[in-house]
Scaffold this motif. Sequence first.
Motif: not given
Length: 364
Positions: A327-331, A339-340
């Motif tokens: 998983p990647i979130k922004n600011q 995820e995945g």
Amino acid sequence: MKRRQFNKLLTGIAAGIGLGAAMFGGQALAEEPLKVGFVYVGPIGDHGWSYQHDQGRLALEEHFGDKVKTTYVENVPEGADAERVIRNLAQSGHELIFTTSFGFMNPTVKVAKQYPKVKFEHATGYKLSKNLATYIGKTYEGRYVAGYVASQMTKSNKIGYIASFPIPEVIRDINAVQLALNKYNPEAELKIIWVNSWFDPGKEADAANAMMDQGVDVILQHTDSPAAMQAAERRGKYAVGQASDMSGFGPNAHLLSVIDDWGPHYIAETQKVMDGSWESTPMVEGMAEGAIVIPSFNDAIPADVVAKAEELIAGIKDGSVQPFAGPIKNQAGELKVAEGEVLGWDELEKMNWYVEGVNGELPK
């Protein structure tokens, strides 16, 4: 001998001479070297981006010998001057032209339309046409490894990044470093200074010193001179080389360099033009293709850190390690990659947002 027979004899001799001349001329024409042009945004002595592209040009010459004739123009500003330089190369018989900076994109597109028989390749851009291809290295792969090493070598938990321009290439590399910090040392802070230049040793040195004055003890860069490496060497800090091997400018400071190896690409594309198989395609090459290389590490780096870095490199090459895997979130904390999932190149090539953890706003 009768006049008619004599005339036939002269005609036969002339025809034979003409045929031989035509064959000789055709052979000479076939052996004419392919003219290949290169346009550089900086000087070939920058020991960074333009230097490394020129090393690729030299590798091309070494590989093909007298089958090619290369020309390069250095220190070309991104704008009207670039269009003039590119057009001059096309007008002077260059059959393949490489333009090697993002800001050369629109000038290359314009000239390519005017010279449809010339093949053009633009580095780091995204616009294609029938006789215009693009190529780029996945520098973010190397930055992710560098971010990991920086996360382990910092004592102050302050990492510096000298950035050039807020284009997707630079933004995704900053994000790759931050993602490595998030995973391997969440306490580390990434400080960014934008210098709005690809090559300005004075600005780069000033940015490095300003960072170190604020406690930064590891500096990365997306600019092309070794000034930051030299500044880090003088002050007993660490730095990461950009585009070429910068170890000679800071033997103690140099942790590693993220190196662009353009030679194989230039050789392969020139061969395609020679054999008639060249096509307009977007080419994206990274560690797996040998286009991005980290050949060595500073002896000061602990063995276990080097081993992990080499493990990351091996994983990136075989695909088991993906710097932009979710998983990647922004600011703002919004989920951008679940995820995945892995962020695809179609999104990476136009990246205009920071990942979670990066401080500051993108310049407008």
